[in-house]
Write an enzyme that holds these catalytic residues in place. Structure first.
Site: not given
Ligand code: XIL
Length: 373
Positions: A156, A204, A240, A269, A271
């Site tokens: 990010e 990422n 996401h 990631e 969801d």
């Molecule tokens: C999130 C985790 O899922 C949580 O458990 C934690 O509290 C915060 O981080 N993008 C990312 C991940 O790259 O590392 C993040 O994960 C979600 C958003």
């Protein structure tokens, strides 16, 4: 038909129902088996504290050939203080993967968020921060050398306009490369490559999945890095999804242009958050489950259609353990393919059907994840 024969048939049917599945020889039964067939990695983020929970551990090992720690390889866990490295939980992830013949993605070495307070509050100089980051990347990547096959080196770093985000590593105060654009990203990739020349190195991010100013900036960065021989092997698309209406054709076009540059794409990631009742946690509309399944199906299909899209990973696998509810204050949730009791949701079936929809190449199946662009 005699009563006797009828009773025997009834007994047979009960046995089949009790098993829950009719096993057809040669047909894959789990998501993992389907993905193995396709030579693609199917992964999940994991919380090693749950490995000992029977349903968690068995489901994970059965359905996935790739895992990535959700939090335990972040600075906040690995670096309790400046002098120490705590690899305990990360090692547990690697051990679980080894016991179940899975690959491990590492996450993450350079991120402006979720850093320990001792780091954020110390007011280090750029020279000190450069040394700290170099040491961190080197020690962590070397520790997991040969065990973590791919790293999210940076996470990010860009905002939604395609500009670099302010961060402790870039310009607040940064590692001495503030104002020099993506040079600090290049530096981190070079340090990681020196620590493990065999690891695949990824950048990422979120919100750069479709064609937009952010993904344009990522594309330009990858193109520049490839031209100059900066070690980058792939782009991680977090995926996401919060609104059930991703622009799938735009995502497909973005995956196509990135893989055409010779890098891999991993969906890292995924969801798909659904509206939930804040107090009960119940879905606002059960029809959303079908819409959610469609989104998973479409994104998986887009990945599988491109040879260079080599991993499809979700951010957890059961709604029992997902970051979404706390992130949205309870107003969204139920974002993963299995429910809180590890039962398959329509999204799980959609993924399995999508992975099953193609040739099963047993040669690649013996080495999951070896499919290269
Ligand atoms: C999130 C985790 O899922 C949580 O458990 C934690 O509290 C915060 O981080 N993008 C990312 C991940 O790259 O590392 C993040 O994960 C979600 C958003």
């Amino acid at each position: 038909m005699s009563i006797d024969v009828l009773q025997r048939w009834a007994g047979f049917a009960v046995v089949i129902l009790a098993l829950g599945v009719v096993v057809v020889p040669g047909q894959a039964q789990t998501l993992r088996q389907e993905a193995d067939c396709r030579g693609v990695l199917i992964g999940s983020a994991v919380r090693p504290a749950q490995f000992s929970e029977l349903a968690y551990g068995t489901t994970l090992a059965r359905e996935f050939n790739l895992i990535q720690p959700e939090d335990v390889m972040k600075w906040s866990v690995i670096r309790p203080d400046r002098a120490s490295f705590d690899f305990t939980a990360g090692d547990a992830v690697v051990a679980f993967a080894a016991a179940h013949q899975m690959k491990v993605r590492g996450h993450t070495l350079v991120w402006g968020r979720h850093n320990p307070l001792w780091l954020e509050n110390a007011h280090y100089t750029p020279a000190e921060l450069s040394d700290l980051l170099h040491e961190h990347i080197t020690r962590v990547v070397q520790h997991f050398r040969g065990k973590v096959f791919a790293w999210d080196v940076l996470n990010e770093a860009f905002d939604e306009n395609g500009k670099l985000r302010d961060s402790i590593w870039y310009d607040q105060p940064g590692i001495g490369l503030a104002g020099k654009g993506i040079t600090y990203i290049e530096q981190a990739l070079r340090w990681a490559h020196a620590a493990d020349p065999d690891a695949l190195l990824f950048y990422n991010d979120a919100e750069g999945e479709a064609l937009n100013p952010k993904s344009d900036a990522l594309y330009a960065m990858v193109k520049d890095f490839k031209r100059r021989g900066v070690p980058i092997d792939g782009i991680g698309m977090q995926m996401h999804i919060f609104d059930l209406h991703p622009d799938v054709s735009s995502i497909a076009a973005n995956i196509a242009r990135l893989t055409a540059l010779g890098v891999q794409v991993h969906i890292t990631e995924m969801d798909v958050a659904l509206p939930t009742d804040r107090d009960t946690g119940n879905l606002r509309s059960s029809e959303d489950l079908a819409k959610q399944a469609d989104v998973y199906r479409e994104i998986a299909a887009v990945c599988l259609a491109r040879h260079g899209c080599t991993a499809f990973q979700t951010w957890g696998f059961s709604d029992k353990y997902s970051w979404i509810r706390s992130f949205f204050g309870g107003n969204k949730g139920a974002a993963l393919p299995l429910d809180e009791k590890y039962n398959a949701k329509p999204a799980y079936r959609a993924l399995k059907e999508t992975f099953a929809n193609g040739p099963c190449d047993r040669l690649t199946a013996s080495k999951p994840g070896t499919r290269q662009p």
